[in-house]
Motif scaffolding. Structure first.
Motif, mmCIF file in Angstrom:
data_model
loop_
_atom_site.group_PDB
_atom_site.id
_atom_site.type_symbol
_atom_site.label_atom_id
_atom_site.label_comp_id
_atom_site.label_asym_id
_atom_site.label_seq_id
_atom_site.Cartn_x
_atom_site.Cartn_y
_atom_site.Cartn_z
ATOM 1 N N ARG A 67 1.521 12.704 -6.248
ATOM 2 C CA ARG A 67 2.273 12.902 -5.006
ATOM 3 C C ARG A 67 2.598 11.592 -4.310
ATOM 4 N N GLN A 68 2.045 10.502 -4.817
ATOM 5 C CA GLN A 68 2.270 9.198 -4.178
ATOM 6 C C GLN A 68 3.398 8.431 -4.854
ATOM 7 N N ARG A 69 3.967 7.539 -4.082
ATOM 8 C CA ARG A 69 4.937 6.593 -4.616
ATOM 9 C C ARG A 69 4.231 5.239 -4.613
ATOM 10 N N VAL A 70 4.198 4.593 -5.773
ATOM 11 C CA VAL A 70 3.508 3.320 -5.937
ATOM 12 C C VAL A 70 4.561 2.225 -6.080
ATOM 13 N N TYR A 71 4.351 1.136 -5.344
ATOM 14 C CA TYR A 71 5.324 0.033 -5.316
ATOM 15 C C TYR A 71 4.759 -1.207 -5.987
ATOM 16 N N ARG A 72 5.654 -1.960 -6.606
ATOM 17 C CA ARG A 72 5.281 -3.239 -7.218
ATOM 18 C C ARG A 72 6.382 -4.251 -6.938
ATOM 19 N N LEU A 73 5.984 -5.493 -6.876
ATOM 20 C CA LEU A 73 6.909 -6.599 -6.621
ATOM 21 C C LEU A 73 7.819 -6.816 -7.823
#
Length: 113
Positions: A67-73
């Motif tokens: 259910r989460q949105r994970v962010y990366r550079l």
């Protein structure tokens, strides 16, 4: 002259200090949006807006993890900033060379006394 939209280019996007803080966090690895908000003491909606801007200019990628949105550079998006700042390298080098010469002169004159 009116300022360009925040999402028009990377320079406008990183003009916001909280977005730069987000990029610094993501430099150490990917994080869910909720963790970013908690670590920086930001509201969830505010964090989401900042992440949207960063995604639109190509500085972050995201993926779904449950259910989460994970962010990366995505540091490739910083290339225009790197190229622009690199134009000042000659200035910085000359300044450091002058500073080094000054320090060496102080050392010579200090040891002669």
């Amino acid at each position: 002259m009116a300022r360009a939209a925040t999402t028009s280019d990377v320079f406008n996007a990183i003009a916001e200090p909280q977005r730069r803080d987000i990029l610094l966090l993501l430099r150490d690895g990917e994080r869910p949006a909720t963790a970013i908000a908690e670590e920086l003491g930001l509201s969830q909606p505010g964090t989401s807006k900042h992440l949207r801007v960063l995604r639109e200019v190509g500085l972050v990628d995201d993926r779904r993890d449950g259910r989460q949105r994970v962010y990366r550079l995505d540091a490739r998006g910083l290339e225009p900033v790197h190229e622009w700042a690199g134009g000042f390298e000659r200035f910085w080098n000359e300044s450091f060379e002058r500073l080094d010469a000054y320090v060496q002169d102080l050392k010579r004159n200090g040891s002669a006394q």
